[in-house]
Design a protein around this motif. Structure first.
Motif, PDB file in Angstrom:
ATOM      1  N   SER A   1       0.873  -1.129   0.096  1.00  0.00           N
ATOM      2  CA  SER A   1      -0.012   0.000   0.204  1.00  0.00           C
ATOM      3  C   SER A   1       0.797   1.417  -0.083  1.00  0.00           C
ATOM      4  CB  SER A   1      -0.930   0.180   1.257  1.00  0.00           C
ATOM      5  OG  SER A   1      -1.842  -1.051   1.080  1.00  0.00           O
ATOM      6  N   GLN A   2       1.673   1.409   1.064  1.00  0.00           N
ATOM      7  CA  GLN A   2       2.586   2.487   0.899  1.00  0.00           C
ATOM      8  C   GLN A   2       3.386   2.718  -0.105  1.00  0.00           C
ATOM      9  OE1 GLN A   2       4.546   2.760   5.095  1.00  0.00           O
ATOM     10  NE2 GLN A   2       2.303   2.814   6.092  1.00  0.00           N
TER      11      GLN A   2
ATOM     12  N   GLU B   1       1.663   3.988  -3.029  1.00  0.00           N
ATOM     13  CA  GLU B   1       1.236   5.423  -2.796  1.00  0.00           C
ATOM     14  C   GLU B   1       2.426   6.226  -3.169  1.00  0.00           C
ATOM     15  OE1 GLU B   1      -0.319   5.749   1.080  1.00  0.00           O
ATOM     16  OE2 GLU B   1      -1.956   4.486   0.876  1.00  0.00           O
TER      17      GLU B   1
ATOM     18  N   GLY C   1      -6.074  -0.637   2.967  1.00  0.00           N
ATOM     19  CA  GLY C   1      -6.051   0.730   3.364  1.00  0.00           C
ATOM     20  C   GLY C   1      -5.338   1.718   2.220  1.00  0.00           C
ATOM     21  N   LEU C   2      -4.932   1.082   1.069  1.00  0.00           N
ATOM     22  CA  LEU C   2      -4.511   1.847   0.056  1.00  0.00           C
ATOM     23  C   LEU C   2      -5.233   3.273  -0.307  1.00  0.00           C
ATOM     24  CD1 LEU C   2      -2.390   2.054  -2.484  1.00  0.00           C
ATOM     25  CD2 LEU C   2      -4.385   0.819  -3.828  1.00  0.00           C
ATOM     26  N   ASN C   3      -4.488   4.415  -0.277  1.00  0.00           N
ATOM     27  CA  ASN C   3      -5.018   5.701  -0.487  1.00  0.00           C
ATOM     28  C   ASN C   3      -4.538   6.221  -1.687  1.00  0.00           C
ATOM     29  OD1 ASN C   3      -6.053   8.254  -0.262  1.00  0.00           O
ATOM     30  ND2 ASN C   3      -5.459   8.586   1.638  1.00  0.00           N
TER      31      ASN C   3
ATOM     32  N   VAL D   1      -6.287   8.656  -3.707  1.00  0.00           N
ATOM     33  CA  VAL D   1      -6.978   9.664  -4.023  1.00  0.00           C
ATOM     34  C   VAL D   1      -6.151  10.960  -4.571  1.00  0.00           C
ATOM     35  CG1 VAL D   1      -8.781  11.433  -3.181  1.00  0.00           C
ATOM     36  CG2 VAL D   1      -8.697   9.085  -2.376  1.00  0.00           C
TER      37      VAL D   1
ATOM     38  N   ALA E   1      -9.721   0.398   1.137  1.00  0.00           N
ATOM     39  CA  ALA E   1      -8.968   1.361  -0.010  1.00  0.00           C
ATOM     40  C   ALA E   1      -9.892   2.416  -0.327  1.00  0.00           C
ATOM     41  CB  ALA E   1      -8.580   0.564  -1.043  1.00  0.00           C
ATOM     42  N   HIS E   2      -9.133   3.463  -0.491  1.00  0.00           N
ATOM     43  CA  HIS E   2      -9.584   4.948  -1.126  1.00  0.00           C
ATOM     44  C   HIS E   2      -9.448   4.920  -2.291  1.00  0.00           C
ATOM     45  CE1 HIS E   2     -10.963   6.070   2.965  1.00  0.00           C
ATOM     46  NE2 HIS E   2      -9.814   5.500   3.305  1.00  0.00           N
TER      47      HIS E   2
ATOM     48  N   SER F   1     -11.095   7.109  -9.306  1.00  0.00           N
ATOM     49  CA  SER F   1     -10.019   6.770  -9.879  1.00  0.00           C
ATOM     50  C   SER F   1     -10.854   5.958 -11.335  1.00  0.00           C
ATOM     51  CB  SER F   1      -9.449   5.621  -9.135  1.00  0.00           C
ATOM     52  OG  SER F   1      -8.795   6.131  -8.056  1.00  0.00           O
TER      53      SER F   1
ATOM     54  N   ALA G   1     -14.400  -0.339   1.278  1.00  0.00           N
ATOM     55  CA  ALA G   1     -13.391   0.455   0.146  1.00  0.00           C
ATOM     56  C   ALA G   1     -14.448   1.944  -0.314  1.00  0.00           C
ATOM     57  CB  ALA G   1     -13.119  -0.112  -0.705  1.00  0.00           C
ATOM     58  N   ASN G   2     -13.670   2.562  -0.719  1.00  0.00           N
ATOM     59  CA  ASN G   2     -14.487   4.094  -1.180  1.00  0.00           C
ATOM     60  C   ASN G   2     -14.245   3.719  -2.960  1.00  0.00           C
ATOM     61  OD1 ASN G   2     -15.623   6.335  -2.052  1.00  0.00           O
ATOM     62  ND2 ASN G   2     -14.275   7.680  -0.659  1.00  0.00           N
TER      63      ASN G   2
END
Length: 326
Positions: free
Chosen positions: A42-43, A46, A67-69, A71, A94-95, A99, A114-115
């Protein structure tokens, strides 16, 4: 000093990856042979996105992206993850707001919590995704699902067994989306997916079978309970059809028969047609003023029209209330 070779990946859109070749011809992100199962990325992803790395065509099968972000603030377009492979990836929480994930694979991906608000998923495989508590409002899927388009093409090629399986997959996907929309309180969207789900089930019925004919009639009549406008169209069609029958076969008004008369003027025939239309309306709505009465065979037609009319009006109320109270 020689330059290190670059990743050979070029997206269908013509974008080239500028990352270093790992020795296989591709970079870490675009190497499909590199097993990323369970890797916590994830990080790292990002950071890769923020530095401007190519996000199209990512090979992240079974990767841990919890938890991937991704956005992109103050950007209307958001990140573009098209052509990527997220098969069985863990995208829990995940956000991915706004996308673009077109022509990609999210098959069996974990997208719980998730979003996906405003995400564009046209031509993407979303079979088996987990959508518990997932935000899917304003989700863009295009006119047809990937499997739905493939099923239509398979039918054209007369590969009926393949088409049957693809329609079944499409039904399952629409069912998952419907349940996700209902869970989020998006009842209008849930109604849209309900209709699509039942339409995919209809496509699986054998051609000219009783089930398919009944399903076609229900779709035409009320859109499987989701389209009150279909009831209106059916009712108007029924009224016009019966009016034409009355005009040809004749009805009684003040001891005179109203019907088409080739020897009469156009104005007289038009007046007779309007009277037949009026009689058809009052019969369909079961008002029955009694000023015009059917004769002969038109009695049977009027009886059938009155029965269908009372049923159609009740059906319209049910379907309309169902839609408006969501």
């Amino acid at each position: 000093m020689t330059n290190k070779p670059k990743c050979q990946y070029i997206s269908p859109d013509g974008h080239s990856c500028q990352e270093i070749d790992m020795g296989s011809g591709y970079c870490f992100w675009h190497d499909a042979k590199f097993d990323k199962s369970g890797l916590e990325l994830s990080q790292k992803l990002e950071r890769y996105a923020k530095k401007g790395g190519l996000l199209q065509g990512l090979e992240l099968k079974r990767a841990n992206l919890e938890g991937l972000n991704l956005v992109k603030f103050n950007d209307h377009n958001g990140y573009d993850l098209s052509y990527s492979n997220f098969y069985r990836a863990n995208l829990h929480g995940a956000h991915l707001f706004n996308s673009t994930i077109k022509s990609a694979s999210l098959m069996k991906a974990d997208l719980r919590d998730a979003n996906l608000h405003c995400c564009k998923l046209e031509n993407t495989n979303i079979l088996g995704i987990k959508l518990n508590a997932t935000r899917i409002d304003n989700l863009v899927l295009g006119d047809k699902l990937l499997q739905e388009s493939q099923a239509i093409e398979a039918t054209k090629q007369k590969n009926y067994d393949e088409a049957q399986d693809l329609y079944l997959q499409s039904e399952e996907i629409y069912r998952l989306l419907r349940k996700g929309a209902e869970q989020q309180g998006l009842f209008e969207m849930a109604g849209k997916y309900t209709y699509s789900e039942l339409r995919m089930r209809h496509a699986q019925y054998p051609k000219y079978s009783k089930k398919r004919l009944v399903s076609s009639f229900i779709d035409m009549l009320c859109g499987y309970g989701e389209k009150p406008e279909n009831v209106i169209r059916f009712s108007l069609g029924m009224i016009l059809l019966c009016a034409l029958c009355y005009f040809v076969l004749g009805i009684n008004y003040n001891d005179e028969t109203i019907r088409i008369d080739t020897s009469a003027s156009l104005e007289d025939n038009l007046h007779a047609m309007l009277n037949c239309f009026y009689f058809s309306v009052v019969t369909f709505t079961t008002l029955g003023y009694g000023d015009i009465t059917p004769v002969g065979i038109t009695r049977l037609i009027a009886t059938i029209e009155a029965f269908i009319g009372s049923f159609s009006l009740a059906l319209f109320v049910v379907v309309f209330v169902k839609r408006m109270t969501r």
